[in-house]
Design a protein around this motif. Structure first.
Motif, PDB file in Angstrom:
ATOM      1  N   ILE A 154     -17.490  40.213 -18.522  1.00 25.03           N
ATOM      2  CA  ILE A 154     -16.856  39.347 -17.534  1.00 25.03           C
ATOM      3  C   ILE A 154     -16.382  38.063 -18.213  1.00 25.03           C
ATOM      4  O   ILE A 154     -17.039  37.534 -19.104  1.00 25.03           O
ATOM      5  N   THR A 155     -15.244  37.569 -17.767  1.00 22.69           N
ATOM      6  CA  THR A 155     -14.725  36.322 -18.322  1.00 22.69           C
ATOM      7  C   THR A 155     -15.517  35.149 -17.762  1.00 22.69           C
ATOM      8  O   THR A 155     -15.942  35.165 -16.606  1.00 22.69           O
ATOM      9  N   PRO A 156     -15.715  34.128 -18.567  1.00 17.33           N
ATOM     10  CA  PRO A 156     -16.466  32.962 -18.077  1.00 17.33           C
ATOM     11  C   PRO A 156     -15.645  32.174 -17.058  1.00 17.33           C
ATOM     12  O   PRO A 156     -14.428  32.131 -17.128  1.00 17.33           O
ATOM     13  N   ASP A 157     -16.347  31.567 -16.132  1.00 14.32           N
ATOM     14  CA  ASP A 157     -15.684  30.704 -15.163  1.00 14.32           C
ATOM     15  C   ASP A 157     -15.427  29.347 -15.797  1.00 14.32           C
ATOM     16  O   ASP A 157     -16.242  28.827 -16.553  1.00 14.32           O
ATOM     17  N   THR A 158     -14.274  28.791 -15.500  1.00 14.99           N
ATOM     18  CA  THR A 158     -13.944  27.465 -16.007  1.00 14.99           C
ATOM     19  C   THR A 158     -13.779  26.516 -14.833  1.00 14.99           C
ATOM     20  O   THR A 158     -13.417  26.923 -13.734  1.00 14.99           O
ATOM     21  N   GLN A 159     -14.047  25.264 -15.086  1.00 15.20           N
ATOM     22  CA  GLN A 159     -13.894  24.236 -14.068  1.00 15.20           C
ATOM     23  C   GLN A 159     -12.470  23.713 -14.102  1.00 15.20           C
ATOM     24  O   GLN A 159     -11.965  23.329 -15.154  1.00 15.20           O
ATOM     25  N   ILE A 160     -11.841  23.678 -12.957  1.00 10.62           N
ATOM     26  CA  ILE A 160     -10.501  23.114 -12.858  1.00 10.62           C
ATOM     27  C   ILE A 160     -10.657  21.610 -12.711  1.00 10.62           C
ATOM     28  O   ILE A 160     -11.346  21.140 -11.809  1.00 10.62           O
ATOM     29  N   PRO A 161     -10.057  20.846 -13.618  1.00 13.33           N
ATOM     30  CA  PRO A 161     -10.221  19.395 -13.528  1.00 13.33           C
ATOM     31  C   PRO A 161      -9.500  18.830 -12.306  1.00 13.33           C
ATOM     32  O   PRO A 161      -8.473  19.340 -11.878  1.00 13.33           O
ATOM     33  N   ASP A 162     -10.081  17.787 -11.755  1.00 12.05           N
ATOM     34  CA  ASP A 162      -9.440  17.110 -10.630  1.00 12.05           C
ATOM     35  C   ASP A 162      -8.402  16.153 -11.163  1.00 12.05           C
ATOM     36  O   ASP A 162      -8.697  15.253 -11.945  1.00 12.05           O
ATOM     37  N   ILE A 163      -7.176  16.375 -10.742  1.00 16.41           N
ATOM     38  CA  ILE A 163      -6.077  15.510 -11.162  1.00 16.41           C
ATOM     39  C   ILE A 163      -5.640  14.735  -9.945  1.00 16.41           C
ATOM     40  O   ILE A 163      -5.277  15.319  -8.915  1.00 16.41           O
ATOM     41  N   PRO A 164      -5.706  13.429 -10.011  1.00 14.09           N
ATOM     42  CA  PRO A 164      -5.320  12.647  -8.830  1.00 14.09           C
ATOM     43  C   PRO A 164      -3.831  12.802  -8.534  1.00 14.09           C
ATOM     44  O   PRO A 164      -3.009  12.925  -9.442  1.00 14.09           O
TER      45      PRO A 164
END
Length: 168
Positions: A154-164
């Motif tokens: 399974i591919t690892p989950d990545t965090q989507i950065p919060d862009i204002p």
């Protein structure tokens, strides 16, 4: 400031349309070979089934998928708001499973674009060998990705950065 924002939205839409074209090519390269083989064998018999026609159908199917996927994504993105388009682009940019599928598909396409002419040199035209081989390889790469996913890689989950959001 307004033209800069318009170009950002246009760039996001362009990325999504390219992604739609890639996904359309992958799906149609996967579906066309068995559909064409079944159609020819059922309708005309095995005497009409040739490597040249099979490879031609494969790359034409991939081209149709590429055009259709791009057109559908363009229609979808052009009717969505700027925030929605940007959000979708960011989600797709960090979708590691989709990126891995694209990588497997590309590796398969390159590998089979070289191997297919080496194996079937006298049985089809050069254009159909190379481009059709790439379509077959793309499908095999996609199947490899799905096979690896099913077997537990399974591919690892990545965090989507919060862009204002930029205010105008």
């Amino acid at each position: 400031m307004g033209s800069e924002r318009l170009s950002e939205t246009h760039a996001d839409m362009e990325v999504l349309v390219r992604r739609g074209m890639t996904k359309g090519y992958e799906v149609f390269s996967l579906l066309t070979p068995p559909a064409y083989a079944a159609f020819v064998l059922m309708r005309k018999g095995k005497g009409h089934f040739t490597v040249n026609r099979f490879l031609r159908a494969t790359w034409v199917g991939g081209a149709v998928g590429c055009a259709g996927g791009g057109a559908l994504e363009y229609i979808r993105s052009s009717r969505a708001s700027e925030a929605t388009v940007r959000n979708r682009r960011l989600r797709h940019a960090y979708d590691t499973a989709s990126l891995r599928a694209d990588d497997h598909s590309t590796i398969g396409a390159i590998l089979f674009a070289v191997l297919t002419p080496a194996i079937f040199w006298k049985r089809a035209s050069t254009v159909n060998l190379v481009i059709g081989g790439a379509g077959i390889g793309s499908a095999i790469g996609l199947l490899t990705h799905y096979g690896r996913t099913v077997t537990g890689d399974i591919t690892p989950d990545t965090q989507i950065p919060d862009i204002p959001a930029t205010s105008s």
